[in-house]
Design an enzyme around this catalytic site. Structure first.
Site: not given
Ligand code: BES
Ligand code: ZN
Length: 587
Positions: A255-256, A127, A286, A282-283, A541, A360, A368, A258-259, A543, A125
């Site tokens: 959640g996701g 980002q 992106h 959403h992803e 996750r 972060d 958002y 966007e790679n 969130k 990951q």
């Protein structure tokens, strides 16, 4: 200038990287080499890279010649700069290294954390600034590079690698090659390795997942091709070739993600009724906002996420209808309002000041949902036709570039506002972008479906039995709305009435379940304890975890319960989730 990177791309800029890495699941190490090709704008300047925790053994040019290099002082947020003195005329440099087992970008999962239970799993990951913990690079979203990679795995493990790349090729057993020929920011380089299977759902879209998940995942995400086509019809062509989705084990902290060419997603979106697929919209979005046009620095993050939430809601509206889009928008705005209540004024600005902080910290609902609200306001003011055309031109004009908030605002001024001064006068762009809170001209959104929910809730609070409520046609967003505004008077006994009627504790919908568990903690409904324990032990996750642990430490005796669960669960969580939860629970 990116304050979250030690790199100086104005002097020497990395243009591409070739990785050759071996994954060692025993040692939890990636080891091998990164070969960087650079453009030397200042021939006298050294190459400065970002690293964090990398164990470097050698730096060479032209394959063999050792060159002078040093690692500077480590900053807690940024890691340490790697400075390489380049010989005259050298344009290619190879760094031999291995990652630390605790590298924040890399999560190594035991077989027990996977669906199959018998093979290990790895994912990265990047980002926001974690790529530097697994690749020595100029880890700034303002630096775009192409990449290729050779990934080697032990054939005895029966695992295969996938990457955020547009080419994938099996060279021989255990050796795979990837390449991404479009320039991307380093945070979008991603790797996953596991027991993965693949189901085509359209000529350009496949779902990757563990064998026991892939069928269910492909069925859940069957609308993905329609989403791509919808987004193309709104904002221009999809420029990345394939769009695949990888469903990860539940430890995935987001959640996701966007790679490019390969969205990474949590399995908690697999509700069985496609009700949580807005996350894929959403992803996917992106691929325009974020990956095609990228925030130049992390203070411009709203250019990525605000635009993406807006696009996501447009896709949802086109495919699932305006009522569902309105409900999802309202849920986002309610979350934003809730977060704003306890947020310092400065952090309420879209163009946030992150000096001395981890990017972060800027990952709140502000970029958002306030970002999306700003675009919704522009759409309302200028009309859909004009605003859609503006966005399409914006993506086209900045394709494969990274831009700042100022650059966007200049473009907005010349390409939209200047053409209609009477309309432009009706919006205070500065207040939206550099002011706190939500400006008063935020468009009103009303949802008839939510009014139905509010009436039912009032009926129940007024004494009607939960089982007598007419909820037959309710969709997920309505259940979320029902649970989100429960008055304080709802105690454990009333919670039991709801649970008996609707079976929330056994819900297979992660969004509904997470909200229910949070409420159960707050209202002392202990019949959900076992389910809570199981959820916290499997799902990583952030969130979901954050509000649950916050709820726990907020009730009497809860801190001990939180500590007990967290002690067992923490080793299963990704570093980004641990960082957030350590602060809440204490270590
Ligand atoms: N790019 C983000 C995830 C992210 C942001 C990771 C910042 C690390 C740092 C991704 O697109 C995202 O926003 N995911 C959301 C889902 C979305 C539907 C709001 C998530 O993971 O919850
Ligand atoms: Zn996003």
């Amino acid at each position: 200038m990116d304050i979250h990177s030690h790199a100086r791309p104005a002097e020497v800029a990395v243009q591409s990287v070739s990785l050759d890495l071996t994954a060692d699941f025993q040692k939890h190490e990636l080891s091998g080499a990164a070969t960087l090709r650079v453009k030397r704008r200042d021939p006298a300047a050294p190459l400065r890279l970002d690293t964090d925790g990398l164990h470097i053994s050698a730096v060479t040019v032209d394959g063999t010649t050792e060159c002078e290099w040093s690692i500077g002082k480590r900053d807690a947020n940024l890691g340490a700069p790697l400075t390489i003195r380049l010989p005259d005329g050298a344009h290619e440099v190879t760094v031999r290294y291995r990652t630390d087992p605790s590298a924040d970008a890399v999560q190594w999962l035991d077989p027990a954390q996977t669906d199959g239970g018998s093979k290990p799993f790895l994912f990265t990951q990047g980002q926001a600034i974690l790529t530097r913990t697994w690749i020595p690079l100029q880890d700034s979203p303002g630096v775009r590079i192409t990449y290729d990679a050779t990934i080697r795995v032990d054939t005895a493990l029966g695992v295969v690698p996938v990457m955020s790349a547009n080419e994938r090729e099996r060279v021989e057993a255990g050796v795979y090659r990837f390449s991404m020929d479009k320039p991307v920011p380093p945070y979008l380089i991603a790797l996953a390795i596991g027991d993965l299977d693949r189901r085509e759902i359209s000529p350009r879209c496949a779902i990757w997942a563990e064998p026991g998940v892939v069928e269910r995942a492909a069925a859940e995400l069957a609308d993905t091709e329609t989403m791509i086509a919808t987004c193309e019809s709104l904002y221009g062509p999809y420029r990345w070739g394939r769009y695949d989705v990888l469903i990860l084990p539940p430890a995935f902290p987001f959640g996701g993600m966007e790679n490019p060419c390969l969205t990474f997603a949590t399995p908690t979106i697999l509700a069985g009724d496609r009700s949580l697929v807005a996350l894929i919209a959403h992803e996917l979005a992106h691929s325009w906002s974020g990956n095609l046009v990228t925030n130049a620095t992390w203070r411009d993050f709203w250019l990525n996420e605000g635009f993406t939430v807006y696009l996501e809601q447009r896709i949802v509206e086109a495919i699932y209808g305006p009522e569902r889009a309105r409900m999802e928008t309202l849920i986002g705005l309610q979350q934003l309002a809730k977060e704003l209540r306890s947020m310092p004024k400065d952090d309420q600005k879209l163009h946030i000041d992150l000096r001395g902080r981890n990017p972060d910290d800027g990952m709140t609902s502000v970029p958002y949902d306030k970002g999306a609200a700003f675009l919704r306001r522009l759409e309302e003011l200028f009309g859909r036709g004009r605003f859609d055309a503006f966005l399409t031109r914006y993506f086209d004009a900045h394709a494969f570039r990274s831009i700042t908030t100022e650059e966007f605002l200049d473009y907005l001024e010349t390409e939209l506002l200047a053409g209609a001064p009477d309309l432009a006068r009706q919006i205070d762009v500065e207040a939206w972008v550099r002011g706190p809170g939500i400006p008063a001209d935020n468009p009103e959104i009303e949802s008839a479906a939510f009014e139905v929910v509010e009436a039912a809730r009032a009926e129940w609070i007024g004494g009607a039995a939960a089982s007598s409520l007419d909820t037959r046609d309710w969709v997920t967003t309505q259940w979320l709305h029902f649970l989100r505004a429960m008055p304080e008077s709802v105690d454990a006994a009333k919670m039991a009435d709801l649970d008996d009627a609707f079976g929330f504790t056994q819900s297979g919908n992660s969004e509904i379940l997470a909200l229910w568990l949070e409420l159960a903690i707050a209202r002392g409904y202990r019949a959900a304890d076992a389910r809570l324990d199981q959820f916290l032990m499997t799902v990583g996750r952030r969130k979901f975890l954050k509000p649950l642990y916050e709820a726990l430490v907020g009730v009497e005796g809860g801190r001990e319960r939180a500590r007990d669960i967290y002690e067992r669960a923490r080793p299963r969580y990704h570093a980004v989730s641990r960082r957030t939860l350590d602060e809440i629970v204490g270590t």
